[in-house]
Every structure is written in C-alpha cells, then in structure tokens.
Write a protein that holds these residues in place. Structure first.
Motif: not given
Length: 387
Positions: A79-81, A111-113, A118-119, A303-305
């Motif tokens: 899902p998009p951030a 990877k900055g996910e 914002g975490l 990340t999984v997807n």
C-alpha cells in the motif's frame, strides 16, 4: 516511543523472571490498559478505505489453513505511504538483526519505507524476556518476536499486548525442524521418541512447541515424554552429532549439515501456510497512537510486496544485497529456500500454541480467547480490507 526512558533490564534469567513477575503483578492491579480490555485498535471506530494497489488478493480468509495457501499480496509499492501529519519516533525490539526472518524490517529501514510514513524507527536488540515488560509499559513500541508462553502469561497477568501481524511460513522444501539420530533398526517412518533428549536453543515455552508436539505425537512421543537440553545456537548441531542429545530442533541453514547423511531423519517442522510469529504491539500503538501503529504495518507490508514477493532468492542481486545487509554469508543464504513472507495471522494459532504450552507445563488454566491475543484490524486497515 523513543524519548520515554526507563530501566533496561539486565542480568541472569532468574533476575528477569523476578522482575517480570513483579511487573505482571503491578500491571494486573494498576495498568490503565489491561490485557483483557479491548484496545482502541479493535474498537471498530476507525474508517477503512480502499487502498490503491491492494485488491481482492490483499486479504485471505484467516480460517484457511491449507498448506499451499497463497499468502496475501498487493502490487509492488503498495500500500502507498500515507505520511503522518507529525513525525513519530518508534522503537522495535528484536532478538537479532541477522536472521532472515528479520529481513523485511532491515530492508524497510534501509530503503526508507518507514521514513516514507513519517516514522523514525530504531531496531533495538533485546531478548524477549527483557523486551516484554518494556513493551507492556510502553517503553518500546513493538516487538518482533512470537506469541510465546511468556507473552500469553503476560497478557493473562494484565499486559496490554497483542499479536498484530505475521512474519513467514516455511517453503515446503525446507527441513527446518525436528531431527533425530536413528537407533539400530529405526527408520524415518518408525522412530520412538518417548524418553529421548531434545536439544533446543529456547527450551520450553517457545512457539516451536506446537509443531514439535505434532511431530512427536506421530512417533510415540509427546511434549511431556521427552527431556529438554537447552543449548547455545552453536552447540545444538554439535550435541546431536556427538550423541550429547538424541534429537534437536535445527533451523535454517543448520539442517543442511545432516540432510542426506545416514543415521539422521527429519520428523517435521513448522506447518506450511501458518506464521507463528511477527509483530507484537503494546499500549503505545494499540491505544495511544493507533495511526502510527497502522503506518508501521503499512510500511512493513509494502516492503514485503515490493521486495519479498514469491521466490525472492531467484533475484541474484537482491540476495547479494540482503547478505550484506544481514552480515551473513551469501552462500549460506542461498543454500535454503526463500521464506514465504506473510503478514496475516491464521485463526486458532494462539489456541494451538497455548495447548502446547500447557502440555509442556509452562502455562495453566484455560486458553485465552483469540480477541485477547490477536488484533488483525491494523493490517486490514493498511490494505483497505473491510470486515
């Protein structure tokens, strides 16, 4: 969350047990959010909207325990951030940073996910006995572990903790699990396990009790009919090879050392299609900041997807990257099948785990009902699934 401070519990096992017992007592008496109350995350008041890239395949029936069940999935990048209005600092405790099952967290951070949501996430290495009381008090926000006996007993004692997302199930080709040294006249199909000594890193109270119980019952044993020998990770295989123990629970990639060797047999491992661990939340993400709790799972699922769909070890450059990130030998990483990364939690898993814990003598009383141990609403919201 990061910024709150508290004691880091150290010392030997008996000290940890005493401290945990004291925290259990205080939590049962005074916790504003007890383990038996309904957290805000499960109150059913949050709005769940469709999510781009996450269609019908982003959710599966929790009651489906088929070994060949296809794990839920969204499109890569989904899902998009949804960046939070205010940044959050979160701490996730984990027993190790080098194991393959921790890879989604390591990749999400690298990877900055998480940052996209914002975490500001910190992965903190802590054994579960140390992390559990800190999670219950909100001094760490999440725990990457499993609903072990200590977790179930903690919830029973008043800790506001829930299992909120799965991690993986094994590839059918994996032989991570229970191995035995065959005696004269025995075969893999005819082994008597009663009375044997089992070498294991964790001992009683681990989630492996459930699959181990299944394997033992097929071979004349039982969790109460074997002897346990707790050993260091480097000593389990050595003890099995030199006769110090009769059997052992061997993890990836250690089992490759005895696979195909005469005199050894694989009796069974984790059930395919059923994760036995993953993300545990405490009150800070179940009650205090549910938005951050959803955002953390959204980043994990994305990340999984994006990186762990299907057989990720077919991507040679990714395996090279992963070996460097985990600081592990690339050849060893390639020597075992890909894990089936899976964020969903199956129906009844905590019931089966608690039954095994009682058989081991590390839990008493009736099983806690699933609503007191599992919260699916956060990952469902992250992928846009309405119940």
């Amino acid at each position: 969350m990061k910024g709150r401070t508290g004691p880091v519990i150290r010392g030997r096992t008996y000290v940890l047990a005493l401290l945990a017992a004291a925290l259990l007592a205080s939590a049962a008496c005074s916790s504003p959010s007890s383990g038996t109350s309904t957290p805000k995350a499960d109150a059913g008041t949050r709005t769940v909207r469709p999510v781009e890239g996450c269609g019908a395949g982003s959710w599966t029936d929790p009651a489906d325990l088929a070994p060949d069940r296809t794990p839920a999935h969204c499109r890569p990048g989904s899902p998009p951030a949804q960046r939070l209005a205010e940044p959050r600092e979160l701490t996730i405790a984990t027993g190790t940073l080098g194991a393959e099952y921790v890879a989604p967290l390591r990749v999400a951070l690298d990877k900055g996910e998480f940052a996209e949501e914002g975490l500001d996430v910190t992965l903190k290495v802590l054994p579960t006995p140390e992390a559990l009381p800190l999670l219950a008090k909100g001094e760490v926000d999440a725990l990457w572990a499993a609903p072990e006996a200590a977790v179930m007993n903690g919830i029973r004692g008043g800790f506001a903790i829930r299992w909120v997302a799965g991690n993986f199930s094994p590839d059918p080709k994996s032989k991570s699990g229970l191995w035995v040294r065959l005696k004269d006249g025995e075969t893999a199909a005819a082994v008597r396990m009663a009375g044997r000594k089992l070498g294991t890193m964790i001992g009683k109270g681990s989630v492996i009790a459930y699959p181990m119980e299944q394997a033992l019952e097929q071979h004349g044993g039982g969790l109460d009919r074997i002897r346990y020998q707790q050993l260091g990770s480097a000593d389990v295989l050595t003890a099995l090879e030199n006769g110090g123990v009769d059997s052992a629970w061997l993890l990836d990639p250690v089992w490759r050392r005895v696979d195909g060797e005469p005199g050894y047999a694989f009796l069974g491992g984790q059930p395919p299609g059923e994760p036995l661990g993953g993300m545990l939340y405490g009150p800070s993400l179940l009650d205090d900041d549910v938005d951050a709790g959803v955002a953390l799972l959204r980043a994990y699922i994305r990340t999984v997807n994006t990186y762990f769909a299907a057989d990720y070890k077919k991507n040679e450059s990714f395996v090279t990257y992963l070996a460097k990130l985990l600081k592990t030998d690339e050849t060893i990483l390639r020597s075992t099948p890909s894990l089936r990364m899976d964020w969903e939690i199956r129906t009844g898993t905590t019931d089966r785990l608690q039954s095994a814990y009682r058989a081991q003598g590390v839990a008493e009383g009736d099983s806690l009902p699933e609503p007191q141990t599992v919260t699916r609403s956060l990952y469902e919201e992250a992928v846009g699934h309405r119940r």
